[in-house]
Scaffold this active site. Sequence first.
Site, PDB file in Angstrom:
ATOM      1  NE  ARG A   1      -5.403   5.943  12.832  1.00  0.00           N
ATOM      2  CZ  ARG A   1      -4.548   5.354  13.001  1.00  0.00           C
ATOM      3  NH1 ARG A   1      -4.408   4.236  13.909  1.00  0.00           N
ATOM      4  NH2 ARG A   1      -3.380   5.931  12.537  1.00  0.00           N
TER       5      ARG A   1
ATOM      6  CG  PHE B   1      -0.417  -0.139   2.595  1.00  0.00           C
ATOM      7  CD1 PHE B   1       0.299   0.984   3.314  1.00  0.00           C
ATOM      8  CD2 PHE B   1      -0.239  -1.494   3.115  1.00  0.00           C
ATOM      9  CE1 PHE B   1       0.811   0.769   4.380  1.00  0.00           C
ATOM     10  CE2 PHE B   1       0.421  -1.622   4.408  1.00  0.00           C
ATOM     11  CZ  PHE B   1       0.880  -0.256   4.859  1.00  0.00           C
TER      12      PHE B   1
ATOM     13  CG  ASN C   1      -5.926   6.096   9.223  1.00  0.00           C
ATOM     14  OD1 ASN C   1      -5.215   6.980   8.815  1.00  0.00           O
ATOM     15  ND2 ASN C   1      -4.979   5.036   9.680  1.00  0.00           N
TER      16      ASN C   1
ATOM     17  CG  HIS D   1       1.031   9.045  11.282  1.00  0.00           C
ATOM     18  ND1 HIS D   1       1.458   7.864  11.027  1.00  0.00           N
ATOM     19  CD2 HIS D   1       2.320   9.502  11.918  1.00  0.00           C
ATOM     20  CE1 HIS D   1       2.661   7.409  11.463  1.00  0.00           C
ATOM     21  NE2 HIS D   1       3.338   8.655  11.966  1.00  0.00           N
TER      22      HIS D   1
ATOM     23  NE  ARG E   1       0.986   2.777  18.180  1.00  0.00           N
ATOM     24  CZ  ARG E   1       0.966   2.678  16.875  1.00  0.00           C
ATOM     25  NH1 ARG E   1       1.194   3.936  16.219  1.00  0.00           N
ATOM     26  NH2 ARG E   1       0.435   1.691  16.207  1.00  0.00           N
TER      27      ARG E   1
HETATM   28  P1  CMP Z   1      -0.574   5.434   9.588  1.00  0.00           P
HETATM   29  O1  CMP Z   1      -0.805   5.020  11.116  1.00  0.00           O
HETATM   30  O2  CMP Z   1      -0.541   6.743   9.006  1.00  0.00           O
HETATM   31  O3  CMP Z   1       0.543   4.432   9.101  1.00  0.00           O
HETATM   32  C1  CMP Z   1       0.682   4.231   7.837  1.00  0.00           C
HETATM   33  C2  CMP Z   1      -0.716   4.012   6.871  1.00  0.00           C
HETATM   34  O4  CMP Z   1      -0.918   3.258   6.199  1.00  0.00           O
HETATM   35  C3  CMP Z   1      -1.615   3.789   7.973  1.00  0.00           C
HETATM   36  O5  CMP Z   1      -2.185   4.837   8.936  1.00  0.00           O
HETATM   37  C4  CMP Z   1      -2.755   3.681   7.127  1.00  0.00           C
HETATM   38  O6  CMP Z   1      -3.744   4.759   6.843  1.00  0.00           O
HETATM   39  C5  CMP Z   1      -2.133   3.100   5.645  1.00  0.00           C
HETATM   40  N1  CMP Z   1      -2.457   1.868   5.192  1.00  0.00           N
HETATM   41  C6  CMP Z   1      -3.268   1.441   4.096  1.00  0.00           C
HETATM   42  N2  CMP Z   1      -3.490   0.186   4.146  1.00  0.00           N
HETATM   43  C7  CMP Z   1      -2.944  -0.338   5.019  1.00  0.00           C
HETATM   44  C8  CMP Z   1      -2.684  -1.690   5.367  1.00  0.00           C
HETATM   45  N3  CMP Z   1      -3.264  -2.687   4.866  1.00  0.00           N
HETATM   46  N4  CMP Z   1      -2.435  -1.938   6.586  1.00  0.00           N
HETATM   47  C9  CMP Z   1      -1.637  -1.013   7.411  1.00  0.00           C
HETATM   48  N5  CMP Z   1      -1.849   0.392   7.199  1.00  0.00           N
HETATM   49  C10 CMP Z   1      -2.460   0.761   5.837  1.00  0.00           C
END
Ligand code: CMP
Length: 137
Positions: free
Chosen positions: A107, A62, A117, A120, A90
């Site tokens: 979220r 991704f 979402n 971060h 978190r």
């Molecule tokens: P974030 O905490 O910003 O860290 C990485 C981001 O990748 C995560 O939030 C999600 O928004 C995005 N993401 C998209 N697909 C996936 C997936 N399959 N697993 C984990 N993160 C994902």
Amino acid sequence: MSSNSIERTLSIIKPDAIERQLETKIKKIFLDNKLNIVDSKKVQLSKKEAEEFYKVHQTKPFYEKLCSYLSSGPIIAMILDGENAIQRNRDLMGATDPENAKDGTIRKVYGISIDKNSVHGSDSLINAKAEIDFFFS
Ligand code: CMP
């Protein structure tokens, strides 16, 4: 190190939440939960900068979509500090996929999808330092 240390962590309000004007509501959640906002700035990353920021995910399927999304609009980067700030942020954010996030988490309340979402947060001390340096050095 004690389990109650004062830490700093990086939080980002992502494009989907900025677009829906959720900045004030999300910041209030941090402040109400004793996470101080030490610094905050609105920026729009280039695709290259987003790739650099998320380089820990560069082998993930991704990655490309993630970097395109983060650079698709303005974001707010913040330094949060407080006791156990990394884990507490978190906990406030909830699970990565809003569908799996606990009720009341950012979220769950505001997230649209696993990509959109809304927020971060750094996942470890070492990444918090690198992510804070990325935006605020
Ligand atoms: P974030 O905490 O910003 O860290 C990485 C981001 O990748 C995560 O939030 C999600 O928004 C995005 N993401 C998209 N697909 C996936 C997936 N399959 N697993 C984990 N993160 C994902």
